[in-house]
Structure formats: C-alpha cells, structure tokens
Design an enzyme around this catalytic site. Structure first.
Site, PDB file in Angstrom:
ATOM      1  CG  ASP A  59      19.983 -20.236 -27.962  1.00 18.16           C
ATOM      2  OD1 ASP A  59      19.052 -19.550 -27.475  1.00 18.16           O
ATOM      3  OD2 ASP A  59      19.853 -20.988 -28.939  1.00 18.16           O
ATOM      4  CB  ALA A  82      18.283 -12.005 -26.977  1.00 12.96           C
ATOM      5  CB  THR A 125       8.086  -3.956 -31.095  1.00 13.48           C
ATOM      6  OG1 THR A 125       7.506  -3.351 -32.255  1.00 13.48           O
ATOM      7  CG2 THR A 125       7.540  -5.387 -31.005  1.00 13.48           C
ATOM      8  CG  ASP A 126       5.397   0.600 -32.665  1.00 10.28           C
ATOM      9  OD1 ASP A 126       6.000  -0.373 -33.189  1.00 10.28           O
ATOM     10  OD2 ASP A 126       5.362   1.730 -33.191  1.00 10.28           O
ATOM     11  CD  GLU A 127       6.836  -4.014 -36.116  1.00 10.33           C
ATOM     12  OE1 GLU A 127       6.502  -5.050 -36.694  1.00 10.33           O
ATOM     13  OE2 GLU A 127       7.867  -3.375 -36.388  1.00 10.33           O
ATOM     14  CE  LYS A 154      10.047  -8.170 -28.934  1.00  8.37           C
ATOM     15  NZ  LYS A 154      11.381  -8.282 -28.249  1.00  8.37           N
ATOM     16  CE  LYS A 189      14.953  -5.043 -38.262  1.00 10.06           C
ATOM     17  NZ  LYS A 189      16.139  -5.853 -38.052  1.00 10.06           N
ATOM     18  NE  ARG A 214       6.133  -0.044 -40.164  1.00  6.44           N
ATOM     19  CZ  ARG A 214       4.977  -0.354 -40.748  1.00  6.44           C
ATOM     20  NH1 ARG A 214       4.008   0.554 -40.841  1.00  6.44           N
ATOM     21  NH2 ARG A 214       4.753  -1.558 -41.245  1.00  6.44           N
ATOM     22  N   GLY A 275       0.369  -9.037 -45.024  1.00  8.23           N
ATOM     23  CA  GLY A 275      -0.059  -8.574 -43.691  1.00  8.23           C
ATOM     24  C   GLY A 275       0.603  -7.266 -43.278  1.00  8.23           C
ATOM     25  CG  HIS A 276       3.126  -3.540 -45.288  1.00  9.20           C
ATOM     26  ND1 HIS A 276       3.664  -2.952 -46.417  1.00  9.20           N
ATOM     27  CD2 HIS A 276       3.756  -2.960 -44.240  1.00  9.20           C
ATOM     28  CE1 HIS A 276       4.563  -2.066 -46.070  1.00  9.20           C
ATOM     29  NE2 HIS A 276       4.631  -2.046 -44.750  1.00  9.20           N
TER      30      HIS A 276
HETATM   31  P1  NAD Z   1      18.984  -7.057 -33.853  1.00  6.18           P
HETATM   32  O1  NAD Z   1      18.443  -8.098 -34.781  1.00  6.18           O
HETATM   33  O2  NAD Z   1      19.931  -6.034 -34.377  1.00  6.18           O
HETATM   34  O3  NAD Z   1      19.704  -7.777 -32.623  1.00  6.18           O
HETATM   35  C1  NAD Z   1      19.194  -8.912 -31.992  1.00  6.18           C
HETATM   36  C2  NAD Z   1      20.331  -9.581 -31.216  1.00  6.18           C
HETATM   37  O4  NAD Z   1      19.798 -10.718 -30.519  1.00  6.18           O
HETATM   38  C3  NAD Z   1      21.461 -10.101 -32.102  1.00  6.18           C
HETATM   39  O5  NAD Z   1      22.709  -9.682 -31.601  1.00  6.18           O
HETATM   40  C4  NAD Z   1      21.323 -11.625 -32.033  1.00  6.18           C
HETATM   41  O6  NAD Z   1      22.553 -12.302 -32.169  1.00  6.18           O
HETATM   42  C5  NAD Z   1      20.697 -11.799 -30.661  1.00  6.18           C
HETATM   43  N1  NAD Z   1      19.927 -13.051 -30.535  1.00  6.18           N
HETATM   44  C6  NAD Z   1      18.953 -13.513 -31.354  1.00  6.18           C
HETATM   45  N2  NAD Z   1      18.494 -14.699 -30.901  1.00  6.18           N
HETATM   46  C7  NAD Z   1      19.180 -14.983 -29.764  1.00  6.18           C
HETATM   47  C8  NAD Z   1      19.141 -16.061 -28.827  1.00  6.18           C
HETATM   48  N3  NAD Z   1      18.294 -17.092 -28.993  1.00  6.18           N
HETATM   49  N4  NAD Z   1      19.980 -16.015 -27.764  1.00  6.18           N
HETATM   50  C9  NAD Z   1      20.827 -14.983 -27.589  1.00  6.18           C
HETATM   51  N5  NAD Z   1      20.921 -13.942 -28.449  1.00  6.18           N
HETATM   52  C10 NAD Z   1      20.098 -13.943 -29.525  1.00  6.18           C
HETATM   53  O7  NAD Z   1      17.693  -6.395 -33.196  1.00  6.18           O
HETATM   54  P2  NAD Z   1      17.448  -4.905 -32.665  1.00  6.18           P
HETATM   55  O8  NAD Z   1      16.867  -4.095 -33.755  1.00  6.18           O
HETATM   56  O9  NAD Z   1      18.644  -4.427 -31.943  1.00  6.18           O
HETATM   57  O10 NAD Z   1      16.269  -5.185 -31.621  1.00  6.18           O
HETATM   58  C11 NAD Z   1      16.547  -5.490 -30.271  1.00  6.18           C
HETATM   59  C12 NAD Z   1      15.248  -5.631 -29.505  1.00  6.18           C
HETATM   60  O11 NAD Z   1      14.484  -4.444 -29.579  1.00  6.18           O
HETATM   61  C13 NAD Z   1      14.348  -6.753 -30.010  1.00  6.18           C
HETATM   62  O12 NAD Z   1      13.792  -7.406 -28.906  1.00  6.18           O
HETATM   63  C14 NAD Z   1      13.295  -6.037 -30.813  1.00  6.18           C
HETATM   64  O13 NAD Z   1      12.069  -6.741 -30.811  1.00  6.18           O
HETATM   65  C15 NAD Z   1      13.178  -4.738 -30.044  1.00  6.18           C
HETATM   66  N6  NAD Z   1      12.734  -3.581 -30.834  1.00  6.18           N
HETATM   67  C16 NAD Z   1      13.390  -3.242 -31.991  1.00  6.18           C
HETATM   68  C17 NAD Z   1      12.953  -2.140 -32.717  1.00  6.18           C
HETATM   69  C18 NAD Z   1      13.659  -1.702 -33.979  1.00  6.18           C
HETATM   70  O14 NAD Z   1      13.187  -0.797 -34.657  1.00  6.18           O
HETATM   71  N7  NAD Z   1      14.793  -2.273 -34.333  1.00  6.18           N
HETATM   72  C19 NAD Z   1      11.848  -1.394 -32.269  1.00  6.18           C
HETATM   73  C20 NAD Z   1      11.212  -1.790 -31.091  1.00  6.18           C
HETATM   74  C21 NAD Z   1      11.669  -2.874 -30.371  1.00  6.18           C
HETATM   75  P1  TYD Z   2      11.203  -2.456 -41.474  1.00  8.81           P
HETATM   76  O1  TYD Z   2      12.447  -1.642 -41.442  1.00  8.81           O
HETATM   77  O2  TYD Z   2      11.283  -3.886 -41.904  1.00  8.81           O
HETATM   78  O3  TYD Z   2      10.534  -2.315 -40.040  1.00  8.81           O
HETATM   79  P2  TYD Z   2       9.069  -2.814 -39.521  1.00  8.81           P
HETATM   80  O4  TYD Z   2       8.507  -3.772 -40.482  1.00  8.81           O
HETATM   81  O5  TYD Z   2       9.441  -3.460 -38.236  1.00  8.81           O
HETATM   82  O6  TYD Z   2       8.259  -1.572 -39.369  1.00  8.81           O
HETATM   83  O7  TYD Z   2      10.165  -1.737 -42.441  1.00  8.81           O
HETATM   84  C1  TYD Z   2       9.772  -0.389 -42.241  1.00  8.81           C
HETATM   85  C2  TYD Z   2       8.760  -0.048 -43.319  1.00  8.81           C
HETATM   86  O8  TYD Z   2       9.431  -0.069 -44.599  1.00  8.81           O
HETATM   87  C3  TYD Z   2       7.625  -1.057 -43.436  1.00  8.81           C
HETATM   88  O9  TYD Z   2       6.422  -0.362 -43.743  1.00  8.81           O
HETATM   89  C4  TYD Z   2       8.022  -1.928 -44.609  1.00  8.81           C
HETATM   90  C5  TYD Z   2       8.806  -0.991 -45.500  1.00  8.81           C
HETATM   91  N1  TYD Z   2       9.877  -1.623 -46.306  1.00  8.81           N
HETATM   92  C6  TYD Z   2       9.910  -1.449 -47.699  1.00  8.81           C
HETATM   93  O10 TYD Z   2       9.058  -0.748 -48.291  1.00  8.81           O
HETATM   94  N2  TYD Z   2      10.910  -2.055 -48.410  1.00  8.81           N
HETATM   95  C7  TYD Z   2      11.855  -2.842 -47.828  1.00  8.81           C
HETATM   96  O11 TYD Z   2      12.724  -3.390 -48.538  1.00  8.81           O
HETATM   97  C8  TYD Z   2      11.830  -2.995 -46.393  1.00  8.81           C
HETATM   98  C9  TYD Z   2      12.848  -3.834 -45.684  1.00  8.81           C
HETATM   99  C10 TYD Z   2      10.820  -2.367 -45.671  1.00  8.81           C
END
Ligand code: NAD
Ligand code: TYD
Length: 336
Positions: A59, A82, A125-127, A154, A189, A214, A275-276
C-alpha cells in the site's frame, strides 16, 4: 533505468508496464500495487519470472513498506498511477480516495525524495479542471475546479507533487489525461460496463439525458504519452494528454449496441450522477509541440477492437466481478 510503477496491476498501469518492458530499452519495472478490487494480477500475466520485472504487493500509504521497496530497488524513475479511480465510488465513500491520493502520494514523494529519484511522474486527470460549457477546451493554465471527491483528491495530489518541485527540487512531472478506454478496464466505467451489461442482457444505465461529453483516448496512446513525459518532459511542468475525440455518452452507448448487433431497448435513462460534469475536452497542444507526441488510435476503430477484447475475454471480466463489485453495483444501480 529502474522504474517503479505504482498501480501497475490496474487498467492503465498494466498497459504501461507491458509497454515499458516491450520497448527493449533495458528498463527494469517494479510494480507496486495493493491489489484493491480494481487491481488484478491477471493483468500482468506472463511477466512473472522475467529478470527485468518484479511485483510487490504493498500500500503506497504505508511508509515502512515504501521505504523497503525503494531501498531494495533504488529506482531512478517513479510513475505514480495508484489511485481509487471511480467517481461514483467517491460519492459513496470518499475515505479511501483521500487516503490513497493525499496521504499515499505524500508518502511516496517523501520516500522518493529521500532515495534521490531523478524523475517522479504524477499521473493525473483532466477532471481536476472541473466542467466545460459547450465550447472550449482545458489547457494546462485552466483553473483547478474539481467537482467530485475523486477529482478533488487527485487535484490535491497534483499540487502536493508540484510543491515538491518548488520546495525540494524533486524532479516532478504531472500528466493530465482525458478518459481512457481499451482492454482490461474495470467494468464499472462507462464503456466496459455497457459492453458487459449488453452481453448479459442487462439494462444499460445512462445518467441524466446522456448528453454529457467526454474526450476519449486509447490507453496505449496514453501509455506512450506517459513515457515521453517521463523521459523528456520538463520538471515542474504539467502536460495535458488527449486525442480530440469528444463524444456524448449516449452516442457511445448506441455505437456499442450497433457493434454488438443489439437493439436500443435495453437503454435505461436513470437518475443523474450528483455533481455530474457536463463536458470535458483536452487541448494537448503542449505535449505535441514540446515532445512531438501524437495519438495513433482512431476512436471508432479502436472501440471496435475493445469490444472484441471483451467478447474474447469473458473469463477476465467474469472473474473481476467479486463480491465487492456486486455490492457496489447494488448500491449504485439498485437491485438488478
Ligand atoms: P484502476 O482503478 O484500474 O487501477 C488503480 C490501481 O491502483 C489498482 O491496481 C489498485 O489496486 C491500485 N491501488 C489503489 N490504491 C492503492 C494503494 N493505496 N496502494 C497501492 N496500490 C493501490 O485505475 P486506472 O483507470 O488504471 O487509473 C490509473 C491512474 O490514471 C489513476 O491515478 C487515475 O486517476 C489516472 N487516470 C485515469 C483515467 C481513466 O480514464 N481511467 C484518466 C486519466 C487519469
Ligand atoms: P466514467 O466511465 O465513470 O468516467 P468519468 O466519470 O471519470 O468521466 O463515466 C463516463 C461518463 O459516462 C460520465 O459522463 C458518466 C457516464 N456514465 C453513465 O451514464 N452511466 C454509467 O453507468 C456510468 C458508469 C457512467
């Protein structure tokens, strides 16, 4: 060089790890992952036993564990992915988000500083920029205005990381990517959830009017961008990462149903996410200009490939839906 990848058993981290090892540049990759519900060793299958790879279950918020792995491996680079990554979970319980993003990032930064690492890349993230109106896009100068506990924590991590550059000259870089898609994304997701539900004949829950936008990027394009910034980015700088593929959610859901040859009767408009954010769009001009990075995957074609991956890897997504997933699904979407 030895690169420590946190969160390497997750979606993006596992793609990045495979990409780093496939490059043949002699990198050693040490994955540190706590294996939460989203972390899965299957994502790293086939790498165990390689001399240039090690997996450590730990962790990031546990300082003694981090000190141990840094002392053993002496990494020159850290790519910090992580995280708790799902917005809806952050509105059900923000505790793990704050712990991992704020405390976890602080511990990592401190330990990385003590170990004298030469590159620390905070993957963000862009969020963190909040929501856009109908026009315009986020640049690196856009104000931080996060809407969810996910994005707020984040943003806190980004600011902490950048403060270690200002205060200690730890060579920190930050990337802020738009929404990723591709194989091995956890089926909470939007894209994998809709694919998996359609395959199982379940309703497809679209939040609000489905017109939220998105900006999508394939996970391999994101992984290449991370590597460019790690190797050649300027310390103390933020780089936006995106592929100019804005789509409304409902367009994506309809596209997926067409690819799967299903009708639209399973679409169910449900209560909106609190808060969408309405719209995200990323201006990745700085990354293109400074580092010459370009995305190569085209959205519709790469999305078809992604659907094919979920069709061919049913065992993977059936396996990751543990008891925790079912509980979460019930809380988020009601009994179904
Ligand atoms: P994910 O949820 O698939 O993976 C996250 C990983 O982090 C998991 O393997 C989990 O076990 C590990 N983890 C969580 N808490 C931990 C801790 N305390 N110690 C060690 N490991 C831990 O997420 P992802 O979609 O692969 O995202 C990875 C990174 O990219 C994140 O930082 C996220 O904010 C960023 N990101 C994701 C997206 C996206 O669309 N998925 C977009 C922009 C940025
Ligand atoms: P998500 O994949 O959760 O990514 P993020 O919130 O980080 O952008 O969601 C992508 C978009 O899809 C977001 O506008 C929320 C919408 N969404 C739904 O409409 N239904 C769902 O069940 C989920 C998970 C997301």
């Amino acid at each position: 060089m030895t690169i420590l990848v946190t969160g390497g058993a997750g979606f993006i981290g596992s793609h990045l790890t495979r990409h780093l090892l496939a490059l043949g540049r002699g990198h050693r990759v040490v994955v540190v992952d706590a294996l939460t519900y989203a972390g899965n060793l299957e994502n790293l299958e086939g790498l165990e036993g390689r001399a240039d790879y090690r997996f450590v279950r730990a962790d990031i918020a546990e300082r003694p564990a981090m000190e141990r792995v840094f002392a053993e491996e002496r990494p020159e680079g850290v790519v910090h992915l992580a995280a708790e990554s799902h917005v809806d979970r952050s509105s059900l319980d923000s505790g793990p988000f704050v712990r991992t993003h704020v405390l976890g990032t602080q511990v990592l930064l401190d330990v990385a500083r003590g170990a004298g690492v030469s590159r620390f890349l905070q993957v963000s993230t862009d969020e963190v920029y909040g929501s856009l109106g109908p026009t315009g896009s986020f640049t690196e100068e856009s104000p931080l205005a996060p809407s969810s506990p996910y994005s707020a924590s984040k943003a806190a991590a980004d600011l902490l990381a950048l403060s270690y550059w200002e205060t200690f000259r730890l060579p920190v870089l930050v990337t802020r990517s738009s929404n990723n898609y591709g194989p091995r994304q956890f089926p909470e997701k939007l894209i994998p959830l809709m694919i998996v539900n359609a395959l199982e004949g379940r309703p497809l829950p679209v939040y609000g009017d489905g017109r939220n936008v998105r900006d999508w990027i394939h996970v391999e394009d994101h992984s290449r961008a991370i590597l460019e910034v790690l190797e050649r980015g300027r310390p103390g700088e933020v780089y936006n990462v995106g592929a100019s593929s804005e789509r409304a959610n409902i367009e994506i859901v309809r596209f997926l149903l067409r690819v799967l040859d299903r009708d639209e009767s399973s679409i169910q408009f449900v209560k909106d996410r609190p808060g969408h954010d309405r719209r995200y769009a990323i201006d990745a001009g700085k990354l293109r200009r400074e580092l010459g990075w370009e995305p190569v995957r085209r959205f519709e074609e790469a999305l078809r490939d992604t659907v094919r991956w979920y069709l061919e890897n049913r065992g993977w997504w059936e396996g990751v839906r543990s008891g925790d997933y079912l509980l979460y699904y019930q809380r988020q979407y009601g009994e179904r």
